[in-house]
Design an enzyme around this catalytic site. Structure first.
Site, PDB file in Angstrom:
ATOM      1  N   HIS A 263      -5.802   1.672   6.342  1.00  0.00           N
ATOM      2  CA  HIS A 263      -5.068   2.283   5.520  1.00  0.00           C
ATOM      3  C   HIS A 263      -4.153   3.242   5.553  1.00  0.00           C
ATOM      4  CE1 HIS A 263      -1.212   1.394   2.938  1.00  0.00           C
ATOM      5  NE2 HIS A 263      -2.413   0.445   2.058  1.00  0.00           N
TER       6      HIS A 263
ATOM      7  N   LYS B 110       9.586 -20.616  13.474  1.00  0.00           N
ATOM      8  CA  LYS B 110       9.807 -21.397  15.414  1.00  0.00           C
ATOM      9  C   LYS B 110       8.930 -21.662  16.253  1.00  0.00           C
ATOM     10  CE  LYS B 110      14.692 -20.690  14.009  1.00  0.00           C
ATOM     11  NZ  LYS B 110      16.194 -19.901  14.529  1.00  0.00           N
TER      12      LYS B 110
ATOM     13  N   ARG C 137       2.733  -1.524  -4.312  1.00  0.00           N
ATOM     14  CA  ARG C 137       2.826  -0.106  -4.526  1.00  0.00           C
ATOM     15  C   ARG C 137       3.177   0.201  -2.776  1.00  0.00           C
ATOM     16  NH1 ARG C 137      -0.406  -1.449  -8.364  1.00  0.00           N
ATOM     17  NH2 ARG C 137      -0.563  -2.988  -6.433  1.00  0.00           N
ATOM     18  N   THR C 138       2.946  -0.344  -1.792  1.00  0.00           N
ATOM     19  CA  THR C 138       3.340   0.507  -0.591  1.00  0.00           C
ATOM     20  C   THR C 138       4.399  -0.178  -0.124  1.00  0.00           C
ATOM     21  OG1 THR C 138       0.793  -0.446   0.191  1.00  0.00           O
ATOM     22  CG2 THR C 138       2.225   0.332   2.200  1.00  0.00           C
TER      23      THR C 138
ATOM     24  N   ARG D  73       3.257  -4.180   7.359  1.00  0.00           N
ATOM     25  CA  ARG D  73       1.637  -4.625   7.021  1.00  0.00           C
ATOM     26  C   ARG D  73       1.375  -6.256   7.947  1.00  0.00           C
ATOM     27  NH1 ARG D  73      -0.705  -4.535   1.172  1.00  0.00           N
ATOM     28  NH2 ARG D  73      -0.816  -2.675   1.376  1.00  0.00           N
TER      29      ARG D  73
HETATM   30  C1  NCD Z   1      -4.566  -1.831  -1.296  1.00  0.00           C
HETATM   31  C2  NCD Z   1      -4.521  -2.664   0.097  1.00  0.00           C
HETATM   32  O1  NCD Z   1      -3.915  -3.021   0.594  1.00  0.00           O
HETATM   33  O2  NCD Z   1      -5.365  -2.234   0.709  1.00  0.00           O
HETATM   34  N1  NCD Z   1      -3.785  -1.459  -1.691  1.00  0.00           N
HETATM   35  C3  NCD Z   1      -2.611  -0.655  -1.279  1.00  0.00           C
HETATM   36  O3  NCD Z   1      -2.029  -1.040  -0.009  1.00  0.00           O
HETATM   37  N2  NCD Z   1      -2.303   0.205  -2.947  1.00  0.00           N
HETATM   38  C4  NCD Z   1      -5.945  -2.214  -1.903  1.00  0.00           C
HETATM   39  C5  NCD Z   1      -6.057  -3.727  -2.508  1.00  0.00           C
HETATM   40  O4  NCD Z   1      -5.366  -4.037  -2.032  1.00  0.00           O
HETATM   41  O5  NCD Z   1      -6.972  -3.721  -3.367  1.00  0.00           O
END
Ligand code: NCD
Length: 361
Positions: free
Chosen positions: A172, A118, A89-90, A139
């Site tokens: 997040h 490397k 999703r993100t 991320r």
């Molecule tokens: C969450 C995350 O990655 O922190 N997912 C998200 O970004 N919607 C929650 C999760 O992984 O449980």
């Protein structure tokens, strides 16, 4: 053009020593949010503005003319999506937000395909991205790495903004923005988020979305938060300390049943066993931390159920068709609020306001 990046005024050791909350002002440029890394950066006025901008953008996008206007807004920019941890999703919502605004995008989703194998340092890797791209959406499995990158890039001759799309067990912030946007829309007709009772359920120790959202809820007077989890998975003391600091009331409990009928929102989360060192989560009983058809009967008519997703069995599939289930809407809201954030960072929000005002005239 020389722009004043707050991070240019401080050395790395001095910045590194700061508490999280003290870092917030350093992520600005000319007094405007530039890097988006921690929830602590977002005050109430900013949250209200992001919700407004997201709604305006989604209304503009309803027509072909509106969509073409949006796609022209950032057509000269490119975004790098660097996702060193799994994401559906993100990743897709940021990608879609970029597509809506006309940004071209590139991606690295697996460090094994980058020169890190490397022996290149993660810092160098990200610095390379900044040579090709104008925005880095990132991320990363370690908390705080985004802060380091933001400092590093702000102190090169090619500073580019960094957005945190999930950092370790820590934060997040854009998920928290979409959660706020969803709560705000859900409670529009019943007085907004202020004064609402909100329960967080599940793995609160390792769920970064809960941490970022609990922090943002300090911006809404009168809210009361309930942290519902088995002892081993309870919320961190640092979050409770922030709530104390802002005078937010809360309860910490291991049972959902007695409080459920009073709740205005229930924020469900999955057990994050990918952080286990020896499968320790398996021995934790989680039957109390679920919502199913039976439990729905004990919830208010106006209550809403949120989940950052992915879910496992903490929300039964039978709940999906209930009007209180908001988790599918959260997904879509995420795309619009992320578009709003990108517009803000690149200072194109006033153009959206003008277009929107004309549309409404
Ligand atoms: C969450 C995350 O990655 O922190 N997912 C998200 O970004 N919607 C929650 C999760 O992984 O449980």
């Amino acid at each position: 053009m020389n722009r004043a990046h707050a991070l240019q005024g401080i050395s790395w050791p001095d910045f590194d020593r700061l508490e999280i909350g003290e870092r917030a002002p350093y992520f600005q440029r000319d007094g405007r949010q530039y890097h988006a890394l921690i929830s602590q950066q977002f005050d109430r006025a900013f949250l209200d503005r992001m919700c407004e901008l997201a709604t305006r953008t989604r209304k503009i996008a309803k027509t072909r003319g509106g969509m073409l206007f949006l796609q022209g807004l950032l057509a000269e920019k490119r975004a790098m999506l660097y996702f060193a941890q799994p994401s559906t999703r993100t990743f897709l919502s940021f990608l879609s937000a970029c597509q809506i605004l006309g940004l071209q995008s590139g991606e690295v989703r697996d460090s094994k395909t980058s020169s890190e194998v490397k022996g290149e340092s993660p810092e160098d890797t990200v610095r390379i991205f900044s040579s090709y791209y104008d925005l880095i959406i990132m991320r990363y499995p370690e908390g705080g790495f985004g802060d380091r990158i933001a400092w590093l890039l702000s102190n090169t001759d090619r500073p580019v903004p960094v957005i945190n799309a999930g950092s370790g067990k820590d934060q997040h912030p854009t998920q928290a923005l979409l959660d706020i946007y969803t709560l705000q829309r859900s409670f529009e007709a019943i007085g907004g988020i202020e004064g609402k009772k909100i329960a967080f359920v599940g793995d609160l120790a390792r769920g970064r979305t809960v941490r970022s959202l609990a922090y943002l809820l300090t911006r809404y007077p009168g809210v009361k938060l309930y942290f519902v989890a088995p002892e081993q998975l309870q919320i961190g003391e640092d979050i409770l300390a922030s709530l104390d600091e802002y005078g937010v009331s809360y309860e910490v409990t291991d049972t959902l049943t007695p409080i459920l009928p009073e709740m205005d929102a229930v924020y469900m989360t999955r057990i994050q066993d990918e952080w286990d060192t020896a499968g320790e989560s398996r021995s934790i009983g989680i039957d109390e931390y679920i919502i199913d058809a039976d439990r729905l009967q004990h919830m208010k008519e106006t209550a809403v159920i949120l989940h950052p997703l992915p879910r496992r069995n903490e929300i039964a599939v039978e709940v999906d068709s209930d009007p209180r289930a908001m988790y599918w809407r959260q997904v879509r809201n995420g795309m619009w609020i992320r578009a709003a954030l990108i517009l803000h960072i690149f200072e194109r929000d006033a153009e959206v306001d003008r277009y929107f005002d004309d549309l409404m005239r």
